[in-house]
Design an enzyme around this catalytic site. Structure first.
Site: not given
Ligand code: NAD
Length: 419
Positions: A72, A96, A108, A192, A223, A351
């Site tokens: 997953k 996790k 992944k 999340t 997000n 999920s």
């Molecule tokens: P996303 O693309 O919606 O958001 C990422 C954000 O980070 C954006 O606003 C982007 O502009 C910003 N960003 C990128 N590089 C940056 C930097 N150097 N400095 C500051 N901001 C920066 O992605 P997301 O889904 O929110 O995921 C963010 C993190 O959370 C990732 O590590 C992802 O693996 C983790 N995550 C997400 C989920 C999920 O369900 N969305 C679940 C578990 C973990």
């Protein structure tokens, strides 16, 4: 990439750190198994561009471990995607899922692409091409992709539709994070950020400090980060700074995360938000706040920067935002860190609820989803507190890995080795 920035090496170091606290009955050979993916697909996808040219993209899917259930994990579209990054992220998914005790292994995927440079039609052809490569590997009992950075409901719908078309079936549980109309779950988009809020709430409670009035900085306003900011603000905390890849904003009197979200939707960035001061991401990460929430990408804080971090606590929304050196520095300085594999596990937990609903063809209310999520995260937090206290472990991260590795080892031992 220097070794401190190689997320796969960081993952292996985290496992080694935790393994030294495992009881002697856990065989070192089994730990070696748990440090490497079972398999990695590397594919080159040649896609028709709108102007009639062809472009070839490299894509990966790493299936790290399936001892506790189907693989997953999300699919990331980013120019920085690499084989080692995907391997690391797939390993973090294993631990996790184990730490929140849901019956999945870890995987992944990713494509090396900057999606902002391509049209929706080009991204659809790219995604469907990837889905075709994934077809023999995925399925609701095999491997279940989900969204990650720069992918969302749209991409999940395309993967599901490609799979179902090629297999001549309906199998909505082949991916999660779909739109509601396509078999998605209520509460998935916020899940999340919601678990980050729950982890923060439980941490404040555990530390005996009041979340009301606590100051919070959130790096990464996508997000995970934007929902976490809104829900932590709803707890009564004051979100004083947020950022995205173009920079950050700071208002010591507190930002309204929902209003900032509206501003970012209109302008594409949080910068220049009225009434706030523009700051750099580095300034945000070193603000004097009660809680820092890194919610962007891995390696946001290295050992050098960690020396300047002034937050009292860190709740990791992103995967791997602290390098192991940063982790050591923060631990020495008494900063409490709630690790990613618990704090952002809300995404995979809902999920899992989506997949359960897909398999039963019976859908839950948002209240039920949120209630069940709260139970999972609070129980997992309690498990970490108990492990940390009874085994006298130095950090919540070590506690999370000790609990999770134990669960994976027990499943593996019970299953036996094949052949
Ligand atoms: P996303 O693309 O919606 O958001 C990422 C954000 O980070 C954006 O606003 C982007 O502009 C910003 N960003 C990128 N590089 C940056 C930097 N150097 N400095 C500051 N901001 C920066 O992605 P997301 O889904 O929110 O995921 C963010 C993190 O959370 C990732 O590590 C992802 O693996 C983790 N995550 C997400 C989920 C999920 O369900 N969305 C679940 C578990 C973990």
């Amino acid at each position: 990439m220097d070794s401190e920035e190689n997320p796969f090496e960081n993952l292996q170091e985290q496992i080694d750190d935790a393994a030294s606290f495992l009881p002697a009955d856990v065989n070192a050979d089994v730990i070696t198994r748990l440090k490497h993916p079972e398999r990695v697909l590397e594919a080159n996808l040649t896609v028709d561009m709108d102007d009639g040219s062809l472009e070839t993209f490299t894509a990966y899917r790493s299936q790290f471990n399936g001892d506790r259930g189907p693989y997953k994990g999300g699919v990331r579209y980013h120019p920085g995607v690499s084989r080692d990054e995907v391997k690391a992220l797939s390993g973090w998914m294993v631990y996790k899922c184990a730490v929140v005790d849901i019956p999945y292994g870890g995987a992944k995927g990713g494509i090396v692409v900057d999606p902002s440079e391509y049209s929706a039609d080009e991204l659809e052809r790219l995604t469907r091409s990837f889905a075709e490569e994934l077809r023999p590997l995925v399925g609701e009992d095999r491997d279940i992709p989900a969204p990650d950075v720069n992918t969302g409901q749209r991409e999940m719908n395309w993967i599901k539709n490609t799979y179902e078309t090629l297999e001549h079936t309906t199998e909505p549980g082949v991916v999660t994070g779909k739109a509601i109309e396509n078999g998605g779950s209520e509460g998935r988009v916020e899940a999340t950020g919601r678990s980050v809020m729950l982890a923060a709430r439980e941490l404040f409670d555990h530390l005996g400090t009041d979340v009301e009035g606590a100051t919070v900085a959130v790096q990464g306003f996508g997000n995970a980060g934007s929902v976490a900011a809104t829900l932590i603000d709803d707890l009564g905390a004051t979100v004083v700074a947020v950022s995205d890849s173009s920079g950050g904003i700071h208002d010591p009197d507190g930002l309204d995360p929902e209003a900032v979200k509206g501003f970012k939707n209109e302008t594409g960035t949080v910068s220049d938000y009225e009434g706030s001061e523009n700051i750099t991401n580095e300034e945000l990460l070193t603000l004097d706040v009660d809680l820092l929430v890194p919610a962007a990408l891995e390696n946001a804080v290295d050992g050098d920067l960690a020396a300047d971090v002034q937050a009292d606590a860190v709740v990791e929304a992103a995967n791997g935002p602290l390098t192991p050196d940063a982790d050591d520095v923060l631990q020495e300085r008494g900063v409490t860190v709630v690790p990613d594999i618990l704090a952002n596990a809300g995404g995979v937990t809902v999920s899992y609820f989506e997949w359960v609903q897909n398999r039963q063809r019976f859908y839950w209310s948002e209240d039920r989803v949120n209630d069940e999520l709260e139970t999972v995260i609070v129980d997992a937090f309690d498990d970490l507190v108990e492990a940390k206290e009874t085994l006298d472990l130095p950090s919540f991260r070590i506690a999370a890995y000790v609990v999770a590795i134990r669960r994976v080892v027990d499943a593996y031992t019970g299953n036996g080795n094949w052949p």
